[in-house]
Design an enzyme around this catalytic site. Structure first.
Site, PDB file in Angstrom:
ATOM      1  N   ASP A  54       0.880  -1.184   0.027  1.00 16.22           N
ATOM      2  CA  ASP A  54       0.161  -0.034   0.094  1.00 16.22           C
ATOM      3  C   ASP A  54       1.005   1.113  -0.037  1.00 16.22           C
ATOM      4  O   ASP A  54       1.463   1.488   1.036  1.00 16.22           O
ATOM      5  CB  ASP A  54      -0.961   0.063   1.120  1.00 16.22           C
ATOM      6  CG  ASP A  54      -2.024   0.996   1.087  1.00 16.22           C
ATOM      7  OD1 ASP A  54      -1.673   1.850   0.316  1.00 16.22           O
ATOM      8  OD2 ASP A  54      -2.761   1.004   1.979  1.00 16.22           O
ATOM      9  N   TYR A 135      -3.744  17.601  -5.661  1.00 18.00           N
ATOM     10  CA  TYR A 135      -3.382  16.701  -6.761  1.00 18.00           C
ATOM     11  C   TYR A 135      -2.606  17.266  -7.610  1.00 18.00           C
ATOM     12  O   TYR A 135      -1.229  16.816  -7.995  1.00 18.00           O
ATOM     13  CB  TYR A 135      -4.451  15.946  -7.600  1.00 18.00           C
ATOM     14  CG  TYR A 135      -4.182  15.451  -8.757  1.00 18.00           C
ATOM     15  CD1 TYR A 135      -3.769  13.846  -8.658  1.00 18.00           C
ATOM     16  CD2 TYR A 135      -4.340  15.759 -10.077  1.00 18.00           C
ATOM     17  CE1 TYR A 135      -3.505  13.094  -9.677  1.00 18.00           C
ATOM     18  CE2 TYR A 135      -3.904  14.916 -11.053  1.00 18.00           C
ATOM     19  CZ  TYR A 135      -3.636  13.904 -10.964  1.00 18.00           C
ATOM     20  OH  TYR A 135      -3.361  13.123 -12.100  1.00 18.00           O
ATOM     21  N   LYS A 139       1.693  16.615  -8.563  1.00 17.22           N
ATOM     22  CA  LYS A 139       1.972  16.167  -9.844  1.00 17.22           C
ATOM     23  C   LYS A 139       3.108  17.248 -10.429  1.00 17.22           C
ATOM     24  O   LYS A 139       3.874  16.980 -11.052  1.00 17.22           O
ATOM     25  CB  LYS A 139       0.787  16.157 -10.808  1.00 17.22           C
ATOM     26  CG  LYS A 139      -0.021  15.084 -10.760  1.00 17.22           C
ATOM     27  CD  LYS A 139       0.676  13.866 -11.033  1.00 17.22           C
ATOM     28  CE  LYS A 139      -0.257  12.437 -10.954  1.00 17.22           C
ATOM     29  NZ  LYS A 139       0.589  11.408 -10.677  1.00 17.22           N
ATOM     30  N   VAL A 166      -7.632  10.748 -19.777  1.00 20.54           N
ATOM     31  CA  VAL A 166      -8.331   9.475 -20.291  1.00 20.54           C
ATOM     32  C   VAL A 166      -9.443   8.591 -19.346  1.00 20.54           C
ATOM     33  O   VAL A 166      -9.302   8.701 -18.263  1.00 20.54           O
ATOM     34  CB  VAL A 166      -7.105   8.305 -20.611  1.00 20.54           C
ATOM     35  CG1 VAL A 166      -6.092   8.834 -21.586  1.00 20.54           C
ATOM     36  CG2 VAL A 166      -6.535   8.009 -19.337  1.00 20.54           C
TER      37      VAL A 166
END
Length: 237
Positions: A54, A135, A139, A166
């Site tokens: 994990d 997020y 990134k 996607v």
């Protein structure tokens, strides 16, 4: 034939990447969060091996690094695992790829999954230690890590990839980008012998792009590495 590790390979882009590499005849080791993520009866026979851990938990990230190291030095490692909306964004999206990179033998090639959303990420690294990063922040930081490794590790190529938005479980069924194109750049960077630039690229659909300026800034790269070293207790040699 190359020996390649793909993290987060139980579904989505990671699963597609691993399958494409195996179809091309490569020895693929997949990482999954837990045993239950191996849903297909023939999964284990298709892969060179399976690493379980994990990536939201630092101890399990270390354990995943130990498991992966038993396979020897990888030709390529694709850091695909990621989460979008979760309190685990920091650990999965930036701490895990950093710790795995630092603890495993240096591979010939490293590929880190970024996102176009990294361009709205913050350079305030206090968000990392405070656990308040978004997020987009994560990134930006993993893109910076990819480019920092490219400049620090001679003999290892390191790239960041925007796979596009996607239609995976993370991206949602209405995502506009092509699902197949979403993994092709990672496969190409991990295996192709004619990539320009050979290291330090930020890619979208096999075309080099210009990333957030901070990711290419040596001072910010150094500050990020320092914060990650302090946060995890794991140095990057």
């Amino acid at each position: 034939m190359a020996l390649i590790l793909v993290t987060g390979a139980s579904s989505g882009l990671g699963h597609n990447t691993a399958n494409a590499l195996a179809d091309d005849g490569h020895d693929v080791v997949i990482h999954v969060r837990n045993q239950a993520r191996l849903t297909d009866a023939d999964d284990t026979s298709r892969w060179k091996g399976v690493v379980i851990g994990d990536l939201a938990e630092l101890d399990e990230i270390r354990g995943a690094a130990r498991q992966a190291s038993r396979f020897g030095r990888f030709d390529a490692v694709i850091h695909n695992a990621g989460v979008l909306h979760s309190p685990d964004v920091i650990n999965v999206n930036i701490v895990a790829p950093y710790v795995l990179t630092a603890l495993m033998d240096k591979p010939a090639r490293l590929v880190y999954l970024s996102s176009s959303m990294h361009r709205s990420g913050s350079t305030d690294l206090r968000r990392l230690t405070a656990g308040t990063a978004s997020y987009s922040d994560s990134k930006l930081w993993v893109t910076t890590l990819a480019l920092a490794v490219a400049s620090r590790w001679e003999g290892t190529s390191s790239h960041a990839v925007d796979p596009g938005w996607v239609p995976t479980r993370m991206g949602g069924p209405g995502a506009p980008d092509d699902l197949t194109a979403g993994h092709q750049t990672q496969v190409w960077l991990a295996t192709h012998h004619d990539v320009t630039p050979s290291t330090g690229g930020y890619w979208y659909h096999q075309q080099v792009q210009t990333p957030h300026p901070a990711s290419q800034d040596e001072d910010f790269q150094a500050r990020l590495i320092h914060v990650l070293e302090s946060h995890t207790g794991v140095p990057l040699d």
